[in-house]
Design an enzyme around this catalytic site. Structure first.
Site, mmCIF file in Angstrom:
data_model
loop_
_atom_site.group_PDB
_atom_site.id
_atom_site.type_symbol
_atom_site.label_atom_id
_atom_site.label_comp_id
_atom_site.label_asym_id
_atom_site.label_seq_id
_atom_site.Cartn_x
_atom_site.Cartn_y
_atom_site.Cartn_z
ATOM 1 N N ARG A 127 -46.158 67.538 47.718
ATOM 2 C CA ARG A 127 -46.752 66.603 48.674
ATOM 3 C C ARG A 127 -45.733 65.634 49.242
ATOM 4 O O ARG A 127 -45.787 65.264 50.421
ATOM 5 C CB ARG A 127 -47.879 65.821 47.968
ATOM 6 C CG ARG A 127 -48.427 64.624 48.734
ATOM 7 C CD ARG A 127 -49.375 63.832 47.852
ATOM 8 N NE ARG A 127 -48.763 63.396 46.612
ATOM 9 C CZ ARG A 127 -48.016 62.301 46.493
ATOM 10 N NH1 ARG A 127 -47.783 61.537 47.546
ATOM 11 N NH2 ARG A 127 -47.502 61.963 45.327
ATOM 12 N N GLU A 157 -50.405 47.105 33.189
ATOM 13 C CA GLU A 157 -51.137 48.018 34.054
ATOM 14 C C GLU A 157 -52.452 48.447 33.403
ATOM 15 O O GLU A 157 -53.509 48.451 34.050
ATOM 16 C CB GLU A 157 -50.281 49.248 34.371
ATOM 17 C CG GLU A 157 -51.003 50.259 35.274
ATOM 18 C CD GLU A 157 -50.305 51.598 35.328
ATOM 19 O OE1 GLU A 157 -50.294 52.202 36.415
ATOM 20 O OE2 GLU A 157 -49.798 52.067 34.276
ATOM 21 N N TRP A 160 -47.267 49.774 41.511
ATOM 22 C CA TRP A 160 -48.234 50.268 42.489
ATOM 23 C C TRP A 160 -47.937 49.767 43.904
ATOM 24 O O TRP A 160 -48.672 50.067 44.839
ATOM 25 C CB TRP A 160 -49.652 49.844 42.086
ATOM 26 C CG TRP A 160 -50.260 50.729 41.059
ATOM 27 C CD1 TRP A 160 -50.283 50.546 39.699
ATOM 28 C CD2 TRP A 160 -50.944 51.969 41.300
ATOM 29 N NE1 TRP A 160 -50.924 51.581 39.086
ATOM 30 C CE2 TRP A 160 -51.349 52.472 40.036
ATOM 31 C CE3 TRP A 160 -51.247 52.697 42.446
ATOM 32 C CZ2 TRP A 160 -52.043 53.669 39.902
ATOM 33 C CZ3 TRP A 160 -51.938 53.893 42.316
ATOM 34 C CH2 TRP A 160 -52.329 54.369 41.057
ATOM 35 N N TYR A 162 -58.235 54.181 39.465
ATOM 36 C CA TYR A 162 -58.570 54.241 38.038
ATOM 37 C C TYR A 162 -59.602 53.225 37.546
ATOM 38 O O TYR A 162 -60.677 53.600 37.069
ATOM 39 C CB TYR A 162 -57.286 54.079 37.214
ATOM 40 C CG TYR A 162 -56.288 55.169 37.423
ATOM 41 C CD1 TYR A 162 -56.386 56.380 36.742
ATOM 42 C CD2 TYR A 162 -55.230 55.004 38.316
ATOM 43 C CE1 TYR A 162 -55.463 57.400 36.930
ATOM 44 C CE2 TYR A 162 -54.305 56.016 38.516
ATOM 45 C CZ TYR A 162 -54.423 57.212 37.817
ATOM 46 O OH TYR A 162 -53.508 58.214 38.024
ATOM 47 N N ARG A 195 -69.523 65.200 21.152
ATOM 48 C CA ARG A 195 -68.420 65.811 21.909
ATOM 49 C C ARG A 195 -68.423 65.321 23.351
ATOM 50 O O ARG A 195 -67.844 65.956 24.234
ATOM 51 C CB ARG A 195 -68.549 67.339 21.855
ATOM 52 C CG ARG A 195 -68.392 67.909 20.450
ATOM 53 C CD ARG A 195 -68.444 69.431 20.457
ATOM 54 N NE ARG A 195 -69.772 69.929 20.766
ATOM 55 C CZ ARG A 195 -70.722 70.180 19.859
ATOM 56 N NH1 ARG A 195 -70.477 69.937 18.568
ATOM 57 N NH2 ARG A 195 -71.898 70.654 20.221
ATOM 58 N N ARG A 196 -69.084 64.171 23.562
ATOM 59 C CA ARG A 196 -69.217 63.647 24.915
ATOM 60 C C ARG A 196 -68.548 62.280 25.092
ATOM 61 O O ARG A 196 -68.886 61.540 26.018
ATOM 62 C CB ARG A 196 -70.702 63.548 25.283
ATOM 63 C CG ARG A 196 -71.418 64.884 25.205
ATOM 64 C CD ARG A 196 -72.899 64.762 25.525
ATOM 65 N NE ARG A 196 -73.580 66.049 25.402
ATOM 66 C CZ ARG A 196 -74.875 66.238 25.630
ATOM 67 N NH1 ARG A 196 -75.643 65.207 26.003
ATOM 68 N NH2 ARG A 196 -75.416 67.440 25.495
ATOM 69 N N CYS A 207 -53.945 60.807 38.461
ATOM 70 C CA CYS A 207 -53.124 61.811 37.780
ATOM 71 C C CYS A 207 -53.594 61.960 36.335
ATOM 72 O O CYS A 207 -53.917 63.057 35.896
ATOM 73 C CB CYS A 207 -51.651 61.420 37.835
ATOM 74 S SG CYS A 207 -50.973 61.375 39.506
ATOM 75 N N ARG A 245 -53.608 65.897 35.333
ATOM 76 C CA ARG A 245 -53.510 67.018 36.274
ATOM 77 C C ARG A 245 -52.104 67.181 36.828
ATOM 78 O O ARG A 245 -51.656 68.284 37.152
ATOM 79 C CB ARG A 245 -54.485 66.829 37.432
ATOM 80 C CG ARG A 245 -54.144 65.628 38.304
ATOM 81 C CD ARG A 245 -54.856 65.615 39.627
ATOM 82 N NE ARG A 245 -54.429 64.446 40.400
ATOM 83 C CZ ARG A 245 -53.407 64.448 41.253
ATOM 84 N NH1 ARG A 245 -52.720 65.551 41.462
ATOM 85 N NH2 ARG A 245 -53.072 63.351 41.906
ATOM 86 N N SER A 246 -51.383 66.057 36.985
ATOM 87 C CA SER A 246 -50.054 66.065 37.587
ATOM 88 C C SER A 246 -49.199 65.044 36.853
ATOM 89 O O SER A 246 -49.614 63.893 36.691
ATOM 90 C CB SER A 246 -50.154 65.702 39.071
ATOM 91 O OG SER A 246 -48.870 65.539 39.648
ATOM 92 N N CYS A 247 -48.029 65.471 36.404
ATOM 93 C CA CYS A 247 -47.174 64.554 35.635
ATOM 94 C C CYS A 247 -45.728 64.637 36.084
ATOM 95 O O CYS A 247 -45.096 65.701 36.021
ATOM 96 C CB CYS A 247 -47.250 64.878 34.145
ATOM 97 S SG CYS A 247 -46.169 63.814 33.150
ATOM 98 N N ASP A 248 -45.209 63.510 36.530
ATOM 99 C CA ASP A 248 -43.780 63.336 36.793
ATOM 100 C C ASP A 248 -43.132 63.070 35.438
ATOM 101 O O ASP A 248 -43.169 61.956 34.931
ATOM 102 C CB ASP A 248 -43.593 62.159 37.751
ATOM 103 C CG ASP A 248 -42.131 61.792 37.964
ATOM 104 O OD1 ASP A 248 -41.246 62.406 37.337
ATOM 105 O OD2 ASP A 248 -41.874 60.871 38.757
ATOM 106 N N ASN A 272 -47.522 56.965 30.809
ATOM 107 C CA ASN A 272 -48.785 57.646 30.524
ATOM 108 C C ASN A 272 -48.998 57.810 29.020
ATOM 109 O O ASN A 272 -50.100 57.589 28.504
ATOM 110 C CB ASN A 272 -48.826 59.007 31.200
ATOM 111 C CG ASN A 272 -48.651 58.944 32.701
ATOM 112 O OD1 ASN A 272 -47.955 59.778 33.289
ATOM 113 N ND2 ASN A 272 -49.256 57.975 33.362
ATOM 114 N N LEU A 323 -40.468 67.999 37.386
ATOM 115 C CA LEU A 323 -39.307 67.131 37.577
ATOM 116 C C LEU A 323 -38.911 67.221 39.044
ATOM 117 O O LEU A 323 -38.863 68.317 39.615
ATOM 118 C CB LEU A 323 -38.140 67.571 36.695
ATOM 119 C CG LEU A 323 -38.336 67.390 35.191
ATOM 120 C CD1 LEU A 323 -37.332 68.238 34.422
ATOM 121 C CD2 LEU A 323 -38.198 65.914 34.795
#
Length: 322
Positions: free
Chosen positions: A40, A78, A100, A142, A184-185, A204, A224-227, A235, A266
């Protein structure tokens, strides 16, 4: 450092493996074997799909990377901000936290044409409430979803709806952990499909699931997405910190922090970061004490957390892709 050198770098030893070798081994695999992709941001990445890192929280241990300095107070501020439900960067900027700021700043520059520096933009956000309202909001990111997930109810006429009371997922999960620990919820979800277009950045770290066993509280985060080069350190810390805070509020001991990444990547312009970090050897262990038990999970302050034993190697700078 060449690819051959990276391949030859030492992995975790069997005798007493440091948890951070999981991270470094994943970094090495991505850099040497990852799929090169156009992303992106336009910067480009090397990426692997599906990875897990586990950390034992017993004895006050906390997952702070030692092969570079992690600014855990910034990450903590944060997380505390998320728990307020606020979505404007003004409160963060007032504390000197600018993680941010780049997203509102990018929008401001595009829409006004003013080439303002980040520090000047942040200062103006803090000083001018009206300016902050116009330019500092990130949309329903978030914290909004965590503590005020929107609901709608019939407005009396067919086909019309009005806003109902927001859902505080954090409070609901705390109550379910206390009243029905075997459920489990125990899930906190940030991926509100209907509101994604209004967010400066879709979540993310999106799904947290808590689990109680033998009097211990563990949490699994699906991201879902990690730098991996920049974002992961914050994180992982925030996952562990939230688990500890929830455990204290439920009279449980901390168990495990389990991090699971979808697209773990990366950035191609982070080569120097990767090579420098993989040349270092993990050592030492950070531990954290929570100095008081607030009345609720929403009442913690930065002064409540004390970290000891953290002796990281030097900071490694790298650009953020917006």
């Amino acid at each position: 450092m060449t690819t051959a050198t990276l391949d030859a770098a030492p992995a975790a030893t069997c005798a007493n493996p440091h948890w951070e070798h999981q991270y470094l081994d994943l970094m090495r695999r991505i850099w040497t074997q990852g799929d090169e992709r156009v992303d992106r941001t336009g910067v480009g990445t090397r990426s692997l799909f599906g990875a897990t890192i586990r950390f034992d929280l017993s004895g006050g241990a906390m997952p702070l990377l030692t092969t570079k300095r992690v600014y855990w107070k910034t990450a903590t501020r944060e997380l505390l901000w998320f728990l307020t439900g606020d979505t404007n960067i003004r409160a963060l900027c007032a504390q000197g936290v600018e993680i941010w700021t780049d997203w509102p700043l990018d929008r401001y520059r595009r829409e006004t044409g003013e080439a303002i520096e980040r520090k000047d933009f942040s200062a103006r956000i803090v000083a001018d409430e009206a300016f902050a309202r116009e330019w500092g909001d990130l949309g329903p990111v978030y914290g909004k979803q965590w503590v005020d997930w929107p609901t709608y109810e019939p407005a009396g006429e067919e086909g019309l709806f009005r806003r109902g009371p927001g859902v505080n997922q954090i409070a609901q999960v705390l109550e379910s952990l206390k009243s029905n620990p075997g459920s489990r919820r125990h899930i906190i979800e940030g991926w509100n499909v209907a509101e994604l277009p209004a967010m400066a950045l879709p979540p993310c770290h999106k799904t947290y699931q808590f689990h109680v066993s033998d009097g211990k509280l563990s949490c699994l985060l699906y991201q879902r997405s990690c730098d991996l080069g920049l974002g992961f350190a914050f994180n992982m810390w925030s996952l562990a910190l939230l688990t500890r805070m929830m455990a204290q509020q439920c009279n449980l001991e901390p168990g495990e922090a389990v991090w699971t990444g979808g697209d773990v990547h990366l950035y191609l312009n982070h080569g120097s970061l990767v090579e420098e970090q993989l040349s270092r050897t993990p050592s030492g262990e950070a531990r954290m004490t929570i100095l008081r038990r607030p009345e609720s999970v929403f009442d913690y302050r930065i002064e409540d957390f004390d970290v000891s034993g953290y002796a990281p190697q030097g900071h490694i700078a790298a650009p953020v892709a917006v």
